[in-house]
Design an enzyme around this catalytic site. Sequence first.
Site, PDB file in Angstrom:
ATOM      1  N   PHE A 178      31.322  37.328  44.512  1.00  0.00           N
ATOM      2  CA  PHE A 178      31.746  37.032  45.711  1.00  0.00           C
ATOM      3  C   PHE A 178      32.920  38.347  45.613  1.00  0.00           C
ATOM      4  O   PHE A 178      32.950  39.327  45.270  1.00  0.00           O
ATOM      5  CB  PHE A 178      33.604  36.557  45.553  1.00  0.00           C
ATOM      6  CG  PHE A 178      33.037  34.786  44.955  1.00  0.00           C
ATOM      7  CD1 PHE A 178      32.093  34.250  45.633  1.00  0.00           C
ATOM      8  CD2 PHE A 178      32.625  34.383  43.523  1.00  0.00           C
ATOM      9  CE1 PHE A 178      32.497  32.589  45.550  1.00  0.00           C
ATOM     10  CE2 PHE A 178      32.594  33.495  43.067  1.00  0.00           C
ATOM     11  CZ  PHE A 178      32.510  32.169  43.991  1.00  0.00           C
TER      12      PHE A 178
ATOM     13  N   PHE B 113      27.766  34.206  39.530  1.00  0.00           N
ATOM     14  CA  PHE B 113      28.154  34.163  41.769  1.00  0.00           C
ATOM     15  C   PHE B 113      29.326  35.377  41.404  1.00  0.00           C
ATOM     16  O   PHE B 113      30.098  35.357  40.721  1.00  0.00           O
ATOM     17  CB  PHE B 113      28.801  32.909  41.104  1.00  0.00           C
ATOM     18  CG  PHE B 113      28.772  31.534  41.413  1.00  0.00           C
ATOM     19  CD1 PHE B 113      27.189  30.897  42.875  1.00  0.00           C
ATOM     20  CD2 PHE B 113      29.176  30.409  40.279  1.00  0.00           C
ATOM     21  CE1 PHE B 113      27.034  29.625  42.245  1.00  0.00           C
ATOM     22  CE2 PHE B 113      28.135  29.149  40.092  1.00  0.00           C
ATOM     23  CZ  PHE B 113      27.563  28.870  41.188  1.00  0.00           C
TER      24      PHE B 113
END
Lengths: 565, 320
Positions: free
Chosen positions: B207, B205
């Site tokens: 960000f 992930f």
Amino acid sequence: MTLASPTDFQPQGEPPASSPGGLQPDGWLRYLSFSLDHKVIGLQYLVCGFFFYFLGGALAGVIRTELASPISDFVSRETYNEVLTLHGTVMIFLWIVPVVNGAFGNYLIPFYVGARDMAFPRLNAVAFWLIPPAGLLLITSYFVQGGAAQSGWTAYPPLSITTPALGQVLWILSVLLLGGSSIFGGINFIATILKLRRPGLKMMQLPMYCWAMLGTSILVVLSTPVLAGTLILLSFDIIAHTGFFNPALGGNVVVYQHLFWFYSHPAVYIMVLPAFGLVSEILPIHARKPLFGYTTMVYSIMGIVVLGLVVWAHHMFTSGTPPWMRLFFTIATSFIAVPTGIKFFNWLATLWGGKIALNSAMLFACAFIVNFVFGGITGVALAQVPFDIHVHDTYFVVAHFHYIVYGGTVFVIFSSVYHWYPKFTGRMLNEHLGRFHFLLTFIGFNLCFAPQHWLGLNGMPRRVAEYDPSFATWNQVSSVGALLMAISSLPFLINILVSAYRGEIAGDNPWRALTPEWLTTSPPPVENWIGEAPLVTHPYGYGSAQDQIDLGAATGRDLWGGPGL
Amino acid sequence: MIVLAAVAIPTALVTLLIGMALVLTGLWVGENVSLLPQDASSNAPVYDSLFQVLFSIGTILFVGIVGLLVFSLIRFRRRPGESLDGAAIEGNLPLEILWTAIPAVVVLFVGIYSYDIYERMGGMASLNHHDLGPQSELAHRHGGHGDAMVMASISASDSGGDTTPAGPSSDPGSRPRVWGGIGVPDQAVEAEAVSVDLTAMQFAFIFHYPDTNIISGELHVPAGRTVELHMEARDVIHAFWVPQFRLKQDVIPGQPTVLSFTATRPGSYPIVCAELCGPYHGGMRSTVVVHEPDAYEAWLRQNTPTASPTVANSGTTPTA
């Protein structure tokens, strides 16, 4: 159809399959042949299914061994994904669907409708013989370049498009063959139940398993083609680089999910409705009471069939489905609990006040009730969108559906084997071994899957080869449970094999049952009955008048105490 | 019923008492047995109250049915030598109606209650927020939002050399549709929402904070403020799940999705990928760190890269 006794067939130039000089082999070779006898085909399905059950069980063993420790240390991560994909596919398409539909359906339905065989015997044999090559295809895909499919039994694109192509295509081919087999079987059951009933036998006099198979077959025929079409499109995406489900080419992956679950949720009912039917046959016989609420049982099956077709999107609550859809599928899914609940209350009422024999068949059937009620309760919870959003794709879901398909259907399959083995072979199974098998399976199953609810609630996703070390303890408990389940199949196998030769002779009707398959010899002759098929209009006509006194078990007080008790 | 008759307590009374005990047990279990992890978002307590209701109802039903079954198996077991059948009772219409009606009412209640919970979590709001409707100003604003997010993530991926077009944005003429996850915020609090872009890829992930241009492998959010997570997947389907937030949203290639939540309890919680995404799916994890507001500002200051013209640009666009 007209009724004919076996002697009538001889002059008409169509010899019974077992006659010397016929094209069909005799003896055990029948079971390896393209036999048209529904009983042979039924047992072919059953034995073949058990072969794949042990294969799928071995794959589950690999999974539970890997998960005994938090790190990925037993097999490679790719292999792990291949194993979980094969485990799911084998257990669903090669074990449960063929056994509860094909095996028991083929063996029992012609008896129940008073026919000598299925409506289309050749189609029936074709349907079975599609299964071994499909299974072989699936197994060999493990050894091809790139290995077997790695995208789970759901094969969601784009993952299924990006993983090694050959294994995925072989997986699709295999599932297509199995789907075809399932459709052939479904058509055959519908035709047999509707058209081959013995004259004088009304629909509402059929044993409950016929209704269950009718409902199941309707689901099979309506929804399996959707899966087939979807998988063909997916294979185009893989082979020809079309863009049906490939977002890089403008495709839409959520459409695949809708189409996939349009089959695969009804598939759950394809796996459990026949089990409901089998339980409805087993409980009244061993409880010595009529099946409670026959009519509502029939309506509830049909209710499940209708509702089962409109609940598929509850598998997609986190996939960006619009809110109205989430709401609709929540309500539709929750309401399946109503007809399902009716069936369970009716079974409990069947047992209430009976003379229950606590034999292996009954114990497995009652454990089915316990497990399925548990799985049903977690199922209603899962239907609620907010609840599902937390536990979707976690071990909670894994636990839930194993309670449904293993705790539900597989327990019923074992119950059915204990119940009908005397009919299949003419010999009884050993009761002590049977109860031992039951005890091990029940404890092992609950030990394996109950902790997984907690794991899912607390943050363990499904389909992972490695996990947070804080989940290690319950995973190890679960693995011990799986080991017990594996061990539990030993007494079962020993019992099945030894009893075939050494078992106590069963006689035609060891359970004093009234359904038609018991009103012939064990094992039954080709074409099922010597002479005319019996007309059974009250398949559940058990029960004694209340003022009768059992001389075998009565005490003096019962005899002289008068009717006041 | 011979046993009960012998001690002369009416059956109806016994049944009533057992029923009451059962309900109390269920309520007690729902209240006192906790199976869930710590709650750390504004969603979580709402979720937990739904869980408690479901757990209580489930316990009552399960214990009741299993109790009935086990009682039947013991009470009505066949004794050695018995050869008679049970009573020839084939059905009972009032009973059938009763056990159709009760589950229907329970299920209806649970459905309505969970709908209410879902609405409180913001689930139903996304219909108006994110569905089509060019006449809706809100939808338009969100469209703008999504657009900026898609652009931002494309420029982020450009640096990585990945030029795969994101589904809807590949069509330059149309404004991309933004799919709403649950928890889309109220209009009022939206203004001060922390906006974060999430790119999910095999197997991480990433960000991105558009206001400060911070790129991070961990999610840092302030407690007590709404966070709007603009999510997009690069390759296959992933799912963003924080068990302590009771929130999960699939991140689907070609479907930019907005998920919003308000963290309440400072601490570090796991972010888990919950959709099979390939061999290292089990290793696709990250952490969300919930800071006190001051600590969050400090983290922002510490990690903001030195400004460049493009950064200033992308910093201003998404603000509606």
